[in-house]
Design a protein around this motif. Structure first.
Motif, PDB file in Angstrom:
ATOM      1  N   GLU A 111      -5.089   7.334   3.960  1.00  0.00           N
ATOM      2  CA  GLU A 111      -6.665   7.331   3.787  1.00  0.00           C
ATOM      3  C   GLU A 111      -7.944   6.793   4.633  1.00  0.00           C
ATOM      4  O   GLU A 111      -8.831   6.900   5.304  1.00  0.00           O
ATOM      5  CB  GLU A 111      -7.158   7.394   1.963  1.00  0.00           C
ATOM      6  N   SER A 112      -7.786   5.151   4.587  1.00  0.00           N
ATOM      7  CA  SER A 112      -7.870   4.572   5.598  1.00  0.00           C
ATOM      8  C   SER A 112      -7.988   5.010   6.861  1.00  0.00           C
ATOM      9  O   SER A 112      -8.945   4.935   7.740  1.00  0.00           O
ATOM     10  CB  SER A 112      -7.366   3.413   5.411  1.00  0.00           C
ATOM     11  N   LYS A 163       0.956  -1.180   0.027  1.00  0.00           N
ATOM     12  CA  LYS A 163       0.278  -0.161  -0.498  1.00  0.00           C
ATOM     13  C   LYS A 163       0.328   1.263   0.082  1.00  0.00           C
ATOM     14  O   LYS A 163       1.947   1.451   0.556  1.00  0.00           O
ATOM     15  CB  LYS A 163      -0.875   0.025   1.562  1.00  0.00           C
ATOM     16  N   GLN A 203      -0.906   6.877   0.914  1.00  0.00           N
ATOM     17  CA  GLN A 203      -1.576   7.510   1.146  1.00  0.00           C
ATOM     18  C   GLN A 203      -2.922   7.456   1.137  1.00  0.00           C
ATOM     19  O   GLN A 203      -3.813   7.348   1.232  1.00  0.00           O
ATOM     20  CB  GLN A 203      -1.678   8.630  -0.449  1.00  0.00           C
ATOM     21  N   GLU A 204      -2.623   5.729   0.202  1.00  0.00           N
ATOM     22  CA  GLU A 204      -3.778   4.995   0.961  1.00  0.00           C
ATOM     23  C   GLU A 204      -4.461   4.784   2.357  1.00  0.00           C
ATOM     24  O   GLU A 204      -4.991   4.785   2.574  1.00  0.00           O
ATOM     25  CB  GLU A 204      -3.669   3.486  -0.257  1.00  0.00           C
TER      26      GLU A 204
END
Length: 365
Positions: free
Chosen positions: A79-80, A72, A75-76
């Motif tokens: 976001e989570s 991952k 940024q991913e």
């Protein structure tokens, strides 16, 4: 020192009808209150690539699988984390396959992100979590060296690793015969090193993967011995194997309900003179979860309102309201906790930065 010896634990693990009722009544004496805890978390798998190939695993993916999480991006992950913040989550559970950076595809992703080793990426992910959110990192990614644990300690409120079982014999069975990282000597060394470094720690056993009752008893004692030596084990997970279609062990029999009852009672009585919590995952025991509270379990573990249990993908977590209902119905009170237990929130176990962030969490409750 431990309250039970191996023979006494075996008596519990082999108990029948009236004996079980007797042992259940003994667990009551260790309850200081009727509180059952849980941690509201977000479960974030950083990569699904792993050097181990456990016969019961549904988490590991083949590097060639187009749907596999190779690594991952920050940024991913962020976001989570931000989504989890909206739901009041306080724990960021980071999982990943053990030694994933031995695989070329992961090495290439790391290089693309500016890293050489997985450990350096993990540490930066945890630091980002602390800097940009109110969540507390809890990392569970297999065995780590002493030096890597030392680094992780600085950016994690707590860490975890399932012992599963202390018997090397299981390395010959489908559960672990293709999983060098499940060597119990390595796992016990990791848990021991966490104790030397004063890291609040979660561990546990997995039952139903071919172990004997003697091996269950020996595994519980091995964990108790580490607790007696270092005092760092905050919770003991007693997890049952659950078959999932498509895994190597899909036709393997799961442990009986009775064996789970016996094991939870044994864990409760072995640790009854300590403040170690006994955890049973509610999503793996939907129909029977309540009975384990009557056997001494006092924690549901991490439960997420925003993410699935990627390790047990076919077993969704109950909603918080549902968890509260089954807890209350059994005569107990559900209460939220952090991923680090209260006794460890001091400068003996945590650095100033983590203490400050935890203090801020309490202030905003």
């Amino acid at each position: 020192m431990q309250s039970l010896n191996k023979e006494e634990i075996l008596q519990i693990l082999k108990a029948t009808d009236s004996e079980i009722i007797k042992y259940m009544s003994q667990t009551v004496q260790y309850r200081e209150n009727h509180l059952i805890t849980y941690s509201k978390n977000v479960f974030i798998p950083l990569t699904e690539i792993c050097r181990n190939d456990c016969g019961y695993c549904n988490f590991k993916k083949n590097p060639d699988d187009p749907e596999a999480i190779i690594l991952k991006t920050k940024q991913e992950v962020l976001e989570s984390l931000k989504e989890a913040e909206k739901y009041g989550c306080k724990e960021a559970l980071f999982t990943f396959g053990e030694d994933a950076d031995e695989e070329k595809v992961v090495q290439l992703k790391l290089a693309e992100y500016g890293y050489e080793k997985m450990i350096d990426y993990i540490i930066d992910i945890c630091q980002m979590t602390l800097n940009k959110t109110t969540l507390l990192p809890h990392t569970n990614g297999g065995n780590f060296s002493f030096e890597d644990l030392k680094k992780l300690k600085e950016v994690n409120a707590s860490l975890g690793l399932m012992l599963e079982n202390s018997s090397k014999r299981l390395m010959e069975l489908p559960a672990h015969n293709k999983s060098p990282g499940k060597n119990p000597e390595l796992r016990l060394e990791t848990i021991s090193n966490a104790g030397k470094l004063k890291i609040p720690y979660t561990t546990g056993i997995l039952i139903g993967i071919g172990e004997t009752k003697e091996e269950i008893a020996e595994s519980l004692i091995a964990i108790r011995d580490l607790y007696d030596k270092y005092g760092h084990i905050q919770e003991l997970i007693i997890q049952n194997f659950t078959p999932i279609p498509g895994i190597e062990m899909e036709n393997w029999p799961e442990p009986s309900f009775l064996d789970m009852i016996r094991t939870v009672i044994a864990g409760t009585l072995l640790f009854g003179d300590t403040d170690v919590s006994i955890q049973v995952p509610p999503n793996l025991n939907n129909e029977t979860a309540q009975i384990f509270l009557l056997c001494g379990a006092d924690d549901w573990g991490g439960v997420s309102p925003v993410s699935p249990d990627y390790v047990n993908i076919t077993s969704p977590w109950p909603g918080i309201d549902e968890l509260k209902k089954i807890t209350t119905d059994a005569g107990f009170e559900l209460t939220e906790r952090l991923c680090i237990y209260e006794k460890y929130i001091n400068d003996e176990w945590l650095n100033d930065d983590l203490l400050k962030r935890i203090s801020n969490l309490f202030e905003h409750q």
